[in-house]
Design an enzyme around this catalytic site. Structure first.
Site, PDB file in Angstrom:
ATOM      1  N   ASP A  93       1.163  -1.361   0.072  1.00 23.15           N
ATOM      2  CA  ASP A  93       0.066  -0.192  -0.197  1.00 23.15           C
ATOM      3  C   ASP A  93       1.138   1.390   0.056  1.00 23.15           C
ATOM      4  O   ASP A  93       0.666   2.300  -0.903  1.00 23.15           O
ATOM      5  CB  ASP A  93      -0.664   0.204   1.111  1.00 23.15           C
ATOM      6  N   HIS A 122      -7.096  -0.906   9.148  1.00 24.70           N
ATOM      7  CA  HIS A 122      -6.509   0.009   8.002  1.00 24.70           C
ATOM      8  C   HIS A 122      -6.760   1.119   7.803  1.00 24.70           C
ATOM      9  O   HIS A 122      -7.916   1.291   7.335  1.00 24.70           O
ATOM     10  CB  HIS A 122      -6.760  -1.110   7.213  1.00 24.70           C
ATOM     11  N   HIS A 167      -6.250   5.297   7.007  1.00 22.80           N
ATOM     12  CA  HIS A 167      -5.536   6.756   6.316  1.00 22.80           C
ATOM     13  C   HIS A 167      -5.728   7.895   7.217  1.00 22.80           C
ATOM     14  O   HIS A 167      -6.578   7.973   7.464  1.00 22.80           O
ATOM     15  CB  HIS A 167      -6.527   6.585   4.640  1.00 22.80           C
ATOM     16  N   CYS A 179      -3.989   5.303  -1.741  1.00 20.86           N
ATOM     17  CA  CYS A 179      -4.552   4.475  -2.383  1.00 20.86           C
ATOM     18  C   CYS A 179      -5.197   5.147  -4.479  1.00 20.86           C
ATOM     19  O   CYS A 179      -5.675   6.248  -4.767  1.00 20.86           O
ATOM     20  CB  CYS A 179      -6.490   3.570  -2.762  1.00 20.86           C
TER      21      CYS A 179
END
Length: 293
Positions: free
Chosen positions: A11, A202, A204, A235
């Protein structure tokens, strides 16, 4: 004890304009292992034309050290990705779908139901020889349609678990979550599937709430968190998706709380500084700039 799934090699790098060599990726993975990281999302088996940073997944897996105490994971989005993954030494498949129809239609040209129908077959086949974790994107909100009803997220998780997933990770694809929401979603998952479910989170850091959301998840009973060294990441399919929660910043927070992460913070900071030099850009990590208190 906190379990860290380090997603920097996947990622962290997938959205970078500068192509990173296979050798640098393998060196990064070695440095992470030396820092105490034991779960690494190392590669992604996706279309090489769409995500060229991940084109060398097979070669990376051929070169990384094979250790009984290190678990390597590879991202899988489709049947073709599964076929590639099965020919490597990846230990776990991270099978991904988003839970928002708007997001899925724009990026995969299919509804969530259509994705789940295909991916449950991928999970069933993959689970015959590999560990499988289901990763549910937009679990805390969609940049196109806003709130994603919790019952839709739970429904996808149920389908994945029935198909053979051993773990579920809830992903905040564009950083829309807040701490209260995180606690409510985790509570709903524990109520629906029991606290024995291995549940990961997860986040961000798009709106600066990454660490706050991790703390909220921990207080709600979660001990598995994704993070990226130096805060690198984003992403390629999500608008304005900035980096992941920074691994060394998260470890610093937990160390200050006397919560074990099984890692060497000083070594992680050194790795983040090395990565910053390798990428020839300033990374988002804070502890690497301010120093360890």
């Amino acid at each position: 004890m906190i379990e860290i799934c380090e997603v920097g090699p996947r990622d962290g790098l997938q959205n970078e304009p500068k192509l990173v060599s296979t050798e640098t990726k393998v060196e990064l993975i070695n440095k992470l292992i030396d820092s105490g990281i034991r779960i690494i999302e190392a590669v992604s088996f996706v279309n090489k034309k769409v995500v060229p940073q991940m084109a060398d997944a097979e070669e990376v897996m051929r070169l990384v050290p094979k250790r009984d105490d290190v678990r390597y994971a590879g991202l899988v989005l489709s049947r073709s990705g599964l076929e590639r993954a099965l020919h490597t030494d990846v230990d776990f498949l991270h099978v991904v779908t988003t839970t928002s129809d708007s997001f899925n239609q724009r990026n995969a040209k299919r509804t969530v139901d259509q994705a789940v129908k295909e991916l449950t077959k991928v999970i069933e086949e993959g689970a015959a020889s590999k560990g499988v974790a289901g990763v549910l994107g937009t679990a805390f909100g969609c940049p196109f349609e806003g709130e994603v009803p919790l019952h839709k997220v739970l429904k996808v998780a149920e389908s994945f678990l029935k198909a053979g997933c051993m773990e579920i990770t809830l992903a905040d694809t564009t950083g829309m979550a807040n701490p209260l929401q995180v606690q409510n979603v985790v509570a709903a998952f524990h109520q629906e599937f029991g606290k024995d479910l291995t549940l990961g989170l997860h986040f961000h850091n798009t709106r600066g709430l990454g660490l706050a959301n991790i703390l909220a998840g921990y207080q709600a009973g979660v001990t598995r968190f994704d993070s990226s060294i130096g805060g690198l990441g984003g992403c390629p399919f999500a608008p304005k998706a900035v980096g992941n929660v920074c691994t060394e910043d998260m470890v610093n927070m937990f160390r200050g709380m006397n919560i074990d992460t099984g890692t060497d913070l000083e070594c992680l900071v050194e790795t983040a500084r090395w990565l910053e030099r390798s990428m020839e850009q300033t990374l988002d990590g804070m502890v690497m700039k301010a120093g360890i208190a």
